[in-house]
Design a protein around this motif. Structure first.
Motif: not given
Length: 257
Positions: A87, A89, A93, A116
């Motif tokens: 994961r 984000d 989120t 990110l």
């Protein structure tokens, strides 16, 4: 349970990647029975159990129910849990991912994608600290094309090594005793990378996938967790409890410095 206790156990991690076609006409009940029996049989030989979320998501709502049931079963058996979802984000989120997998399952770990930026990982790190869990950030992955980005030269060194050093610095704020709650994923198929990352990040737990079917050797080292999926969950290409126990013993006996 605190996830860092996994580092005091045998270094083997059982990867649970269920393939419905191998479990007959009613796969979910059979997967449930087999996975629970396998975790119980291998428990003394395991550091943790890793659930690959994609295989459960592919089964739809019943697959997610199965995931929660198996994760709960592992915890009852005293086995630390890794949710392998990669994961990553930003903002709310990232906080939702932290709530779903770290805060709702205290003492568990989650794999994360750093693309990110480190600020997107902070909610996961904080949740791991609050819940007694851990986060394993992708640094050098097993796929052949990983070098396209991860090996890019930056100042004469590969990008993955710069990332490992940055995570090591960030991870000092989340250290409990000898180990940080910020771990890293480094493919056992790239032994030189494993050694380089360990040198750059001596306090980070390292999750080493690719042992067994992908050809990675079972490397022995402080803070190493060796993940094997097909080699343990489906030894010989099918569900087989006895063969799985033999495979686990063989991997542990084959540990190399």
């Amino acid at each position: 349970m605190d996830f860092l206790e996994a580092l005091l156990r045998p270094p083997l991690v059982l990867g649970v990647d269920p393939r419905p076609r191998l479990h007959g006409r009613e796969p979910i009940p059979h997967i449930r029975r087999y996975a629970l029996a396998l975790m119980e049989a291998l428990a003394p030989r395991l550091g943790a159990v890793k659930f690959q979320l994609a295989f459960f998501e592919a089964l739809g709502p019943r697959g997610l129910e199965l995931l929660l049931e198996l994760a709960s079963g592992a915890r009852v058996m005293g086995l630390p849990v890794i949710f392998d979802g990669k994961r990553g984000d930003i903002g709310s989120t990232a906080e939702a991912y932290a709530e779903a997998y770290l805060l709702r399952f205290p003492g568990s770990a989650l794999t994360a994608n750093p693309y990110l930026g480190l600020d997107a990982l902070l909610p996961l790190f904080r949740a791991a600290q609050e819940s007694g869990g851990a986060v394993f950030v992708l640094v050098k992955t097993t796929n052949p094309g990983s070098g396209f980005l991860q090996d890019l030269p930056v100042g004469g060194r590969p990008l993955y090594l710069h990332l490992a050093e940055a995570l090591a610095r960030e991870g000092e704020a989340y250290r409990e005793g000898a180990w940080s709650r910020v771990g890293m994923v480094v493919g056992a198929t790239y032994e030189a990378a494993v050694r380089a990352v360990r040198q750059a990040a001596p306090r980070a737990p390292l999750l080493l996938p690719g042992v067994g079917a992908q050809g990675g050797r079972p490397l022995k080292g402080p803070g190493f967790l060796l993940a094997a999926s097909r080699a343990l969950f489906y030894p010989g290409g099918r569900p087989d409890l006895e063969a799985a126990k033999e495979a686990a013993e063989a991997l542990l006996e084959a540990l190399v410095e």
